[in-house]
Enzyme design. Structure first.
Site, short mmCIF file in Angstrom:
data_model
loop_
_atom_site.label_atom_id
_atom_site.label_comp_id
_atom_site.label_asym_id
_atom_site.label_seq_id
_atom_site.Cartn_x
_atom_site.Cartn_y
_atom_site.Cartn_z
N LYS A 1 1.00 -60.15 22.15
CA LYS A 1 -1.05 -59.94 21.64
C LYS A 1 -2.13 -59.87 21.10
CE LYS A 1 1.51 -56.34 24.95
NZ LYS A 1 1.97 -55.29 24.68
N GLN B 1 3.17 -49.89 21.38
CA GLN B 1 4.52 -51.08 21.75
C GLN B 1 5.98 -49.58 21.70
OE1 GLN B 1 3.99 -53.98 23.22
NE2 GLN B 1 6.20 -53.84 24.41
N ASP C 1 -4.15 -49.80 27.49
CA ASP C 1 -2.75 -49.62 27.90
C ASP C 1 -2.70 -49.27 29.10
OD1 ASP C 1 -0.87 -52.00 27.37
OD2 ASP C 1 0.51 -50.80 26.06
#
Ligand code: NAD
Length: 291
Positions: free
Chosen positions: A52, A96, A119
């Protein structure tokens, strides 16, 4: 059969994003900035986060990686989330998952400002998605929608079967494809571990989306001739012939299906790269204040 090349498509979209960011920079505008929080040493998470951050750099985005040790407390993580919520420089950020067991993931997700939740996991974004309001779409389903759109795969009126009902893949995928829109307007069936006679459902599917987490579970006898198959699964399978001791396998038996279906995503190189790109698309949106 068409191999749906997520890797190639992701590269193309990244080039488009870079052009857009270059133009923003030339005009003196705000450069999108993504922050990522990584807690602990989970090897798969480290790979995902590294990807990412590298993708941000490739597109000219700003990026910041915050690493916390595995023994960080829930309060430590919540404090960092609070700082990122308030930091004007950061347009969007992700924490994460999975987090170490002693940290409540739901609490952390709820603490993220929905306007920075690139997200798309916060209930506000999930709710807005369900109502068709502007929001951040969850990265993996969003990447799949982009893929279907760019490959001009017709979904209107089609029978779609989604395998898996997780909050991050199966459930939002089923919502997005049943919504009014293009891609969308499909008749969607969602299957899960309690579904009876799974094959009876999968064999009806014009488009089959597998997000289960069981290596190569979907075999040729389970699919309709000419179906489009999207394989979300990323599973590590022991393989002594590889230096690293494992290979990556999807939820679909690619070799077994390839002479039966009309289009399919490979693993790796299918949905995975599109997930990263969709996070970047969300961050660009965040920097423009669209949501
Ligand atoms: P999850 O474990 O949260 O959910 C799995 C789902 O599969 C559950 O809803 C369960 O009911 C269903 N299921 C389990 N066994 C089943 C069976 N025998 N028949 C039918 N349904 C069954 O998983 P997830 O987070 O949605 O991830 C699924 C897979 O996708 C994993 O391999 C994961 O690594 C992968 N994944 C890939 C990406 C990507 O970017 N490519 C992103 C997220 C997840």
């Amino acid at each position: 059969m068409i191999v749906i090349d997520g890797k190639g498509l992701a590269k193309k979209i990244k080039e488009e994003l870079k052009l857009e960011v270059d133009a923003i920079r030339s005009a003196g505008g705000k450069i999108p900035h993504l922050a990522a929080v990584l807690v602990g040493e989970d090897p798969a998470s480290q790979v995902y986060v590294r990807n990412k951050v590298r993708s941000c750099e490739q597109c000219g985005f700003g990026s910041t990686l915050h690493r916390l040790p595995a023994e960080a407390t829930e309060a430590d993580v919540l404090e960092l989330v609070d700082q990122l919520n308030r930091n004007q420089e950061i347009d969007g950020f992700i924490v994460q998952l999975p987090l170490p067991k002693h940290i409540n993931e739901e609490k952390v997700t709820l603490a993220i400002d929905p306007k920075k939740d690139v997200d798309g996991f916060h209930p506000v974004n999930i709710g807005r998605m369900t109502l068709g309001l502007p929001c951040y779409l969850p990265a993996t389903p969003n990447g799949i929608m982009e893929m279907l759109s760019r490959y001009e795969i017709e979904t209107n009126g089609k029978e779609v079967v989604v395998l898996g009902r997780s909050n991050i893949v199966g459930t939002p995928m089923s919502v997005l494809l049943s919504r009014k829109g293009n891609p969308g307007n499909a008749t969607v069936t969602i299957c899960h571990s309690r579904t009876k006679d799974l094959e009876a459902h999968t064999r009806r599917a014009d488009i089959l989306i597998a997000a289960i987490g069981i290596p190569e579970m979907v075999t040729a006898d389970m699919v309709k001739e000419g179906a489009v198959v999207i394989d979300v699964g990323i599973n590590r399978v022991d393989d002594d012939s590889r230096e690293r001791g494992y290979r990556l396998a999807g939820d679909v038996d690619f070799a077994g299906l390839k002479n039966k279906v009309s289009a399919m995503t490979p693993v790796p190189g299918g949905v995975g790269p599109m997930t990263v790109v969709s996070l970047l698309m969300n961050t660009l949106k965040a920097s423009k204040g669209i949501v």
